[in-house]
Design a protein around this motif. Structure first.
Motif, PDB file in Angstrom:
ATOM      1  N   THR A   1       0.766  -1.181   0.080  1.00  0.00           N
ATOM      2  CA  THR A   1      -0.082  -0.168  -0.158  1.00  0.00           C
ATOM      3  C   THR A   1       0.833   1.539  -0.054  1.00  0.00           C
ATOM      4  O   THR A   1       0.334   2.439   0.070  1.00  0.00           O
ATOM      5  CB  THR A   1      -0.845   0.031   1.140  1.00  0.00           C
ATOM      6  OG1 THR A   1      -0.244  -0.118   2.477  1.00  0.00           O
ATOM      7  CG2 THR A   1      -1.757  -1.244   1.169  1.00  0.00           C
ATOM      8  N   GLY A   2       2.008   1.092  -0.162  1.00  0.00           N
ATOM      9  CA  GLY A   2       3.124   2.396  -0.190  1.00  0.00           C
ATOM     10  C   GLY A   2       3.062   3.215  -1.568  1.00  0.00           C
ATOM     11  O   GLY A   2       2.329   2.614  -2.397  1.00  0.00           O
ATOM     12  N   ARG A   3       2.991   4.332  -1.277  1.00  0.00           N
ATOM     13  CA  ARG A   3       2.918   5.317  -2.386  1.00  0.00           C
ATOM     14  C   ARG A   3       4.081   6.397  -2.551  1.00  0.00           C
ATOM     15  O   ARG A   3       4.702   6.604  -1.528  1.00  0.00           O
ATOM     16  CB  ARG A   3       1.584   6.193  -2.189  1.00  0.00           C
ATOM     17  CG  ARG A   3       0.460   5.264  -2.021  1.00  0.00           C
ATOM     18  CD  ARG A   3      -0.871   6.214  -1.659  1.00  0.00           C
ATOM     19  NE  ARG A   3      -0.596   6.861  -0.665  1.00  0.00           N
ATOM     20  CZ  ARG A   3      -1.595   7.959  -0.127  1.00  0.00           C
ATOM     21  NH1 ARG A   3      -2.573   8.371  -0.948  1.00  0.00           N
ATOM     22  NH2 ARG A   3      -1.157   8.553   1.020  1.00  0.00           N
ATOM     23  N   LEU A   4       4.331   6.812  -3.844  1.00  0.00           N
ATOM     24  CA  LEU A   4       5.233   8.056  -3.922  1.00  0.00           C
ATOM     25  C   LEU A   4       4.290   9.022  -4.128  1.00  0.00           C
ATOM     26  O   LEU A   4       3.373   9.124  -4.978  1.00  0.00           O
ATOM     27  CB  LEU A   4       6.218   7.496  -5.059  1.00  0.00           C
ATOM     28  CG  LEU A   4       7.065   9.025  -5.444  1.00  0.00           C
ATOM     29  CD1 LEU A   4       7.984   9.282  -4.686  1.00  0.00           C
ATOM     30  CD2 LEU A   4       7.336   8.471  -6.848  1.00  0.00           C
ATOM     31  N   LEU A   5       4.360  10.482  -3.422  1.00  0.00           N
ATOM     32  CA  LEU A   5       3.711  11.424  -3.413  1.00  0.00           C
ATOM     33  C   LEU A   5       4.630  12.924  -3.816  1.00  0.00           C
ATOM     34  O   LEU A   5       5.651  12.785  -3.660  1.00  0.00           O
ATOM     35  CB  LEU A   5       3.167  11.555  -2.207  1.00  0.00           C
ATOM     36  CG  LEU A   5       2.187  10.533  -1.353  1.00  0.00           C
ATOM     37  CD1 LEU A   5       2.069  10.731   0.076  1.00  0.00           C
ATOM     38  CD2 LEU A   5       1.122   9.934  -2.056  1.00  0.00           C
ATOM     39  N   LYS A   6       3.908  13.810  -4.506  1.00  0.00           N
ATOM     40  CA  LYS A   6       4.479  15.057  -4.689  1.00  0.00           C
ATOM     41  C   LYS A   6       3.581  16.053  -4.136  1.00  0.00           C
ATOM     42  O   LYS A   6       2.481  16.194  -4.240  1.00  0.00           O
ATOM     43  CB  LYS A   6       4.492  15.316  -6.131  1.00  0.00           C
ATOM     44  CG  LYS A   6       5.325  16.533  -6.510  1.00  0.00           C
ATOM     45  CD  LYS A   6       5.123  16.814  -8.132  1.00  0.00           C
ATOM     46  CE  LYS A   6       4.029  17.303  -8.353  1.00  0.00           C
ATOM     47  NZ  LYS A   6       4.089  17.910  -9.885  1.00  0.00           N
ATOM     48  N   TYR A   7       4.317  16.968  -3.273  1.00  0.00           N
ATOM     49  CA  TYR A   7       3.773  17.941  -2.728  1.00  0.00           C
ATOM     50  C   TYR A   7       4.105  19.269  -3.447  1.00  0.00           C
ATOM     51  O   TYR A   7       5.423  19.423  -3.612  1.00  0.00           O
ATOM     52  CB  TYR A   7       4.024  18.277  -1.263  1.00  0.00           C
ATOM     53  CG  TYR A   7       3.703  19.530  -0.682  1.00  0.00           C
ATOM     54  CD1 TYR A   7       2.324  19.899  -0.369  1.00  0.00           C
ATOM     55  CD2 TYR A   7       4.528  20.519  -0.642  1.00  0.00           C
ATOM     56  CE1 TYR A   7       1.990  21.156   0.335  1.00  0.00           C
ATOM     57  CE2 TYR A   7       4.158  21.916  -0.139  1.00  0.00           C
ATOM     58  CZ  TYR A   7       2.735  22.058   0.328  1.00  0.00           C
ATOM     59  OH  TYR A   7       2.332  23.106   1.114  1.00  0.00           O
ATOM     60  N   ASP A   8       3.327  20.098  -4.002  1.00  0.00           N
ATOM     61  CA  ASP A   8       3.649  21.336  -4.838  1.00  0.00           C
ATOM     62  C   ASP A   8       3.267  22.640  -3.959  1.00  0.00           C
ATOM     63  O   ASP A   8       2.333  22.991  -3.467  1.00  0.00           O
ATOM     64  CB  ASP A   8       2.864  21.309  -6.030  1.00  0.00           C
ATOM     65  CG  ASP A   8       3.178  22.343  -7.110  1.00  0.00           C
ATOM     66  OD1 ASP A   8       3.654  23.302  -6.462  1.00  0.00           O
ATOM     67  OD2 ASP A   8       2.849  22.369  -8.201  1.00  0.00           O
TER      68      ASP A   8
END
Length: 312
Positions: A165-172
């Motif tokens: 259930t792991g994810r790579l996320l991007k915060y702008d």
């Protein structure tokens, strides 16, 4: 002439092999304050000062040299008090004390971005103090890397179990929005954006591989397997040399009982392992980070009361 050329080539190969073996062979400890444990990060500011480290009692500490040691720099919880929290390593105090896990500087602004197991994504200015929460509500926000040119922040969010259930996320930071770039990862870890800003490497700890997510170019927004058979990769950091990375890995060397060997791997953008550094002082520990700076490798673990430094 041909014999001389062969001899020179052989000597050069021998020299390179010897240099590889002798590199980072000297070890020393940067000892944390009494009762403090868990330095899972080792980050340096744009002036080369540090390392800044996250510790189990909710603080970010800064190394000020051997005559001073580590001093308080920042903290993540508005509820934190030094009396209740300093020196604790009990996670049940996490909602009060915080538990910062990873750090990454934006070198253009000198802001320090932080992932915390209880408070999500935060940022603090160059003067330190209480960090400001930017985004919350995660399972276990662990690794982080800031791409200073755009200011985008790349993070990994995973559960503490061996699921996918792991994810790579991007915060702008311009829109203050978080988007999911990649899902299906197993195990927490730390991503790293390439110096060219073309892609981000993401560890897949349980599946023992590294994935590459393309940010630009003809493969933009696609994913490919970057490296396998490297052990279990925990955290990836950019190396001093452009286009290279240091990967903190745990390599299984024995099945029953399970025995792992911690290593630092230096790899290039073509997925070639250029150097392997045994981190024998961290055997039987959970390896957290291998960070290169000042001609040395700074190594952290969730179980030590020191940051390990491997020098040439």
């Amino acid at each position: 002439m041909e014999t001389s050329s062969v001899l020179i080539i052989n000597l050069l190969v021998w020299f390179l092999l010897l240099a590889n073996v002798l590199s980072f062979s000297t070890f020393e400890k940067l000892v944390l304050p009494p009762s403090v444990t868990g330095p899972e990060s080792a980050s340096f500011d744009r002036g080369g000062e540090g390392p800044y480290v996250t510790v189990a009692d909710g603080r970010i500490l800064k190394w000020k040299g051997p005559s001073v040691g580590f001093v308080d720099f920042a903290y993540t919880s508005p509820n934190r008090t030094k009396i209740a929290c300093d020196g604790t390593n009990d996670l049940k105090f996490g909602p009060i004390c915080g538990r910062p896990l990873a750090l990454s500087f934006n070198y253009k602004t000198s802001d320090l971005y932080i992932t915390d197991a209880f408070f999500g994504l935060l940022v603090v200015g160059f003067n330190g103090g209480l960090a400001t929460q930017l985004s919350g509500g995660y399972k276990y926000l662990s690794g982080i890397d800031v791409e200073s040119y755009t200011g985008n922040v790349y993070m990994t969010d995973a559960s503490l179990t061996s699921d996918s259930t792991g994810r790579l996320l991007k915060y702008d930071p311009r829109t203050q929005r978080v988007t999911v770039l990649l899902s299906g990862l197993s195990g927490g870890g730390g991503p790293a954006v390439s110096s060219s800003r073309n892609y981000v490497l993401v560890p897949d700890y349980i599946n023992k591989k590294i994935q590459r997510y393309w940010l630009q170019g003809p493969k933009k927004e696609t994913t490919e397997v970057f490296l396998t058979d490297c052990g279990s990769p925990k955290t990836i950091k950019r190396a001093v040399n452009d286009g290279e990375f240091w990967v903190a890995v745990e390599k299984q060397v024995q099945q029953q009982p399970v025995l792992t060997e911690p290593q630092g791997l230096r790899v290039n953008g073509s997925a070639v392992v250029l150097q392997t550094v045994p981190l024998t002082q961290f055997s039987d520990m959970t390896l957290a980070v291998v960070q290169e700076s000042n001609d040395a490798l700074y190594v952290g673990s969730s179980y030590t009361d020191f940051v390990g430094v491997y020098k040439n």
